[in-house]
Design an enzyme around this catalytic site. Structure first.
Site, PDB file in Angstrom:
ATOM      1  CB  SER A 197      -0.944   0.014   1.209  1.00  0.00           C
ATOM      2  OG  SER A 197      -0.207   0.094   2.412  1.00  0.00           O
TER       3      SER A 197
ATOM      4  CD  GLU B 230       3.922  -0.569   7.201  1.00  0.00           C
ATOM      5  OE1 GLU B 230       3.481  -1.730   7.037  1.00  0.00           O
ATOM      6  OE2 GLU B 230       3.585   0.357   6.464  1.00  0.00           O
TER       7      GLU B 230
END
Length: 231
Positions: free
Chosen positions: A19, A107
């Site tokens: 992404s 993340e």
């Protein structure tokens, strides 16, 4: 392009293969298309309430798998090209600490920090980039999956960042736009399967998937949630 125009000792570069290609990090001043080698990109990482799924129905996102380990597995898709395309971002020097903190939050769910060589598409000097990878030893790693079941799972999954299918289709489009050779066979096949599911021209979705969709009606899964970045 001279290497000192791309990379210096104080520079911080980040490689995006999922992404991050279509949802860039903040405070970058250069965006360079290119590729890394020695990996395979697969939708073998799960996400729960953080992004494209819920705790009871986690979505699927991509991770990179070292090719040497991948070759010990049995996959339904061929490994494809040794080039994993994506984008490298140079972060403004004054903002590096801020962006690192942002990325660690974004993340954190099963991803760890690695460094790899990035090859710019214009064949200029190699750049050392940081990359977040969900390695096989993390509890969010799923391993090989049947492509049709995986496409169905992506089709029905939804989380705070939106439908899981949007992640897949956005990644497909972003990869196709980087270079004439930057498409990914695994991503493309899953996207094609998803489109057939949406149009009803593919195999009927499994009973489990249908029951899941019915259970979602009126559940908290359908409540509007604050948009978050996907991986």
């Amino acid at each position: 392009m001279a290497s000192d125009r791309l990379q210096g000792e104080a520079e911080f570069w980040l490689f995006g293969y999922g992404s991050l290609i279509f949802k860039p990090p903040p405070h970058f001043d250069r965006r360079v298309p290119g590729y890394v080698t020695g990996y395979v990109r697969r939708f073998w990482q799960t996400l729960s309430q953080d992004h494209r799924g819920t705790p009871t129905a986690p979505g699927r996102v991509v991770t990179l798998i070292e090719r040497s380990f991948y070759e010990t597995l049995t996959d339904h898709h061929p490994p494809g090209s040794d080039r994993i395309w994506g984008t490298a971002y140079r972060i403004q020097a004054a903002r590096v600490a801020e962006v690192r903190e942002y990325l660690d939050i974004r993340e954190i769910n099963g991803y760890t920090i690695h460094y790899t060589d990035f090859h710019p598409a214009d064949e200029s000097s190699v750049i050392k980039t940081l990359v977040y990878i969900g390695t096989p030893d993390n509890d969010q790693f799923t391993g090989p999956q049947d492509p049709q079941k995986l496409a169905e799972h992506i089709y029905r999954s939804k989380g705070p960042s939106g439908p899981n299918k949007d992640y897949l289709l956005s990644l497909e489009a972003a990869l196709d736009g980087l270079s004439p050779e930057s498409g990914d066979g695994h991503v493309k096949d899953l996207a094609n399967r998803l489109r057939r599911i949406e149009t009803g021209s593919d195999t009927v979705i499994s009973r489990e998937a249908i029951e899941h969709e019915l259970q979602k009606v009126g559940s908290t899964d359908e409540q509007e949630e604050t948009e978050k970045h996907g991986f």
